[in-house]
Scaffold this active site. Structure first.
Site, PDB file in Angstrom:
ATOM      1  N   TYR A 162      32.912  13.831  50.396  1.00 17.85           N
ATOM      2  CA  TYR A 162      32.692  13.052  49.171  1.00 17.85           C
ATOM      3  C   TYR A 162      33.697  11.920  49.046  1.00 17.85           C
ATOM      4  O   TYR A 162      34.899  12.113  49.250  1.00 17.85           O
ATOM      5  CB  TYR A 162      32.829  13.961  47.943  1.00 17.85           C
ATOM      6  CG  TYR A 162      31.663  14.888  47.708  1.00 17.85           C
ATOM      7  CD1 TYR A 162      30.373  14.401  47.565  1.00 17.85           C
ATOM      8  CD2 TYR A 162      31.868  16.251  47.598  1.00 17.85           C
ATOM      9  CE1 TYR A 162      29.310  15.259  47.334  1.00 17.85           C
ATOM     10  CE2 TYR A 162      30.819  17.126  47.356  1.00 17.85           C
ATOM     11  CZ  TYR A 162      29.532  16.618  47.230  1.00 17.85           C
ATOM     12  OH  TYR A 162      28.489  17.470  46.994  1.00 17.85           O
ATOM     13  N   LYS A 184      48.957  42.923  36.102  1.00 12.52           N
ATOM     14  CA  LYS A 184      48.026  42.104  35.310  1.00 12.52           C
ATOM     15  C   LYS A 184      47.223  41.196  36.238  1.00 12.52           C
ATOM     16  O   LYS A 184      47.600  41.008  37.408  1.00 12.52           O
ATOM     17  CB  LYS A 184      48.823  41.265  34.302  1.00 12.52           C
ATOM     18  CG  LYS A 184      49.796  40.272  34.943  1.00 12.52           C
ATOM     19  CD  LYS A 184      50.723  39.646  33.896  1.00 12.52           C
ATOM     20  CE  LYS A 184      51.656  38.622  34.525  1.00 12.52           C
ATOM     21  NZ  LYS A 184      52.646  38.121  33.547  1.00 12.52           N
TER      22      LYS A 184
HETATM   23  C1  LIG Z   1      53.919  38.396  33.948  1.00 12.60           C
HETATM   24  C2  LIG Z   1      55.020  39.005  33.169  1.00 12.60           C
HETATM   25  C3  LIG Z   1      56.030  39.722  33.824  1.00 12.60           C
HETATM   26  C4  LIG Z   1      56.169  39.735  35.326  1.00 12.60           C
HETATM   27  O1  LIG Z   1      56.805  38.541  35.685  1.00 12.60           O
HETATM   28  P1  LIG Z   1      57.121  38.206  37.212  1.00 12.60           P
HETATM   29  O2  LIG Z   1      57.978  37.000  37.164  1.00 12.60           O
HETATM   30  O3  LIG Z   1      55.803  37.974  37.839  1.00 12.60           O
HETATM   31  O4  LIG Z   1      57.827  39.389  37.767  1.00 12.60           O
HETATM   32  C5  LIG Z   1      56.975  40.369  33.055  1.00 12.60           C
HETATM   33  N1  LIG Z   1      56.941  40.301  31.703  1.00 12.60           N
HETATM   34  C6  LIG Z   1      55.996  39.603  31.042  1.00 12.60           C
HETATM   35  C7  LIG Z   1      56.030  39.572  29.560  1.00 12.60           C
HETATM   36  C8  LIG Z   1      55.013  38.915  31.746  1.00 12.60           C
HETATM   37  O5  LIG Z   1      54.086  38.221  31.101  1.00 12.60           O
END
Ligand SMILES: *Cc1c(COP(=O)(O)O)cnc(C)c1O
Length: 388
Positions: free
Chosen positions: A272, A47
């Site tokens: 800044y 993702k």
């Molecule tokens: C992002 C996500 C994962 C992966 O989690 P990690 O801790 O990055 O391995 C797994 N399951 C769901 C539902 C997620 O949203």
């Protein structure tokens, strides 16, 4: 993705602009670590553009090195994988109920279903004779995504009825643990119990889910009783271990060329708000990247980069497009390369350090690199050679 320009020799060349270098061999090694650590299939979670590493490249690398499933949040992310020609099982678990689920069925993409409205939307999009493949998502104590326990029996019953009518197939049941990065946290035991109760109930109602899955990176590494039929590994593929138990390989290096160098006297106010004044006569180097490129402004006054093998402090506020680095008496010249972060093998700052300086976690740093930073990648070692 659009900016990704594969150049096998990228890591050897001198950048003329900020550049994010993705080491797919590190992703390959991390993947093999997880595959060797569990007896069940590994889902590579890609993702958010593969946590900023490039979803398609990471997916291909992970599949080559033993992962057999892919996981994403949105259906659009899943379709990107299919359009790249990837045929492996894909699960997409977070979609608004108004999503057009037709392409999911057409491309054999499994979808996560957290409630009745989603169930009905997915079933309505099923093609005749081709039931929509779905995973019922139960909330195992996070109070985020997933079906609450109070409405779980109703969801399971409705799913069974739709399955009997041939509109859907309940392939799996999924949950997610809120505190798995703290293996002794009591919420883990409670979450596991809730998950077992939810899957038992699904079976009692006549469903036969084949893929029961609960663990993400931390639980995969620290608690085998969470592995069930599949583990969903995201962070770990990218070298991030939230549980702090395992050494994995960082896969990103962010470099930038020095734009200009000036010698300034003691007491010069920088940037800044004049939040920094030079303590002595020194040389300041300007780098052409800032918070628009993913360097959190919150790291102002704390962050460091490496130039010519030496750590140098970022001074003054991090601006949108630029940072100033105090290089002391180093012989730095315009065109020299600064390493903002990398795996740390040569003493350069790491993503973990940037996260610490910014008051955040590594995930936010790696997914936050801005779109105008050029991406390059170095290929993974071919599997055969990496085993020999
Ligand atoms: C992002 C996500 C994962 C992966 O989690 P990690 O801790 O990055 O391995 C797994 N399951 C769901 C539902 C997620 O949203």
């Amino acid at each position: 993705m659009a900016l990704l320009q594969p150049r096998p020799d990228a890591c050897a060349s001198t950048p003329v602009a900020p550049e994010l270098r993705v080491d797919l061999d590190a992703v390959a090694r991390n993947t093999r670590h997880f595959v060797g650590h569990t007896r069940v299939p590994v889902m590579a979670v890609v993702k958010a553009d593969g946590f900023g590493h490039g979803a398609v490249s990471v997916a291909r690398t992970a599949l080559t090195h033993g992962a057999t499933w892919l996981g994403v949040t949105s259906l659009a992310e899943a379709l990107e994988l299919r359009h790249a020609g990837i045929a492996a099982p894909v699960l997409s678990w977070l979609n608004p109920v108004g999503t057009d689920f037709g392409p999911a069925a057409a491309h054999r993409i499994d979808v996560g279903v957290p409630g009745r409205d989603h169930l009905d939307a997915v079933a309505a999009a099923a093609a005749p004779g081709e039931p929509a493949r779905l995973h019922l998502h139960v909330d195992t104590g996070m109070t985020r995504d997933g079906c609450g326990f109070d409405t779980w029996p109703e969801l399971v019953r409705a799913a069974r009825d739709l399955e009997r009518r041939g509109l859907i197939e309940v392939v799996g049941v999924m949950g997610h643990l809120a505190c798995a990065d703290e293996p002794t946290h009591p919420a883990n035991a409670a979450g596991k119990r809730a998950f077992d109760a939810a899957t038992d109930l699904a079976r009692a109602y006549g469903l036969r889910p084949r893929v029961i899955h609960l663990a993400a990176t931390s639980a995969t590494l620290t608690d085998r009783s969470t592995h069930h039929d599949l583990v969903r590994v995201g962070a770990g593929l990218y070298g991030i271990d939230p549980s702090g138990t395992t050494r994995l390989a960082g896969a990103l290096t962010l470099v930038a060329p020095v734009v200009s160098v000036r010698t300034v006297g003691a007491g010069s106010a920088v940037g800044y708000g004049h939040t920094h004044r030079t303590a002595r006569r020194t040389r300041l180097a300007l780098l052409p990247l800032g918070y628009a490129d993913g360097l959190p402004r919150a790291a102002s006054g704390l962050a460091q980069v490496a130039i010519r093998g030496r750590r140098c402090r970022v001074v003054g506020r991090i601006s949108m497009d630029q940072i100033v680095v105090d290089t002391g008496h180093l012989r730095v010249r315009p065109g020299d390369v600064a390493t903002v972060f990398g795996p740390g093998r040569d003493g350069e700052p790491t993503v973990a350090e940037w996260a610490h300086w910014s008051g955040t976690i590594e995930h936010e740093i790696v997914t936050g690199i801005g779109a105008r930073v050029r991406r390059t990648e170095s290929a993974a070692t071919p599997l055969l050679r990496s085993i020999l």
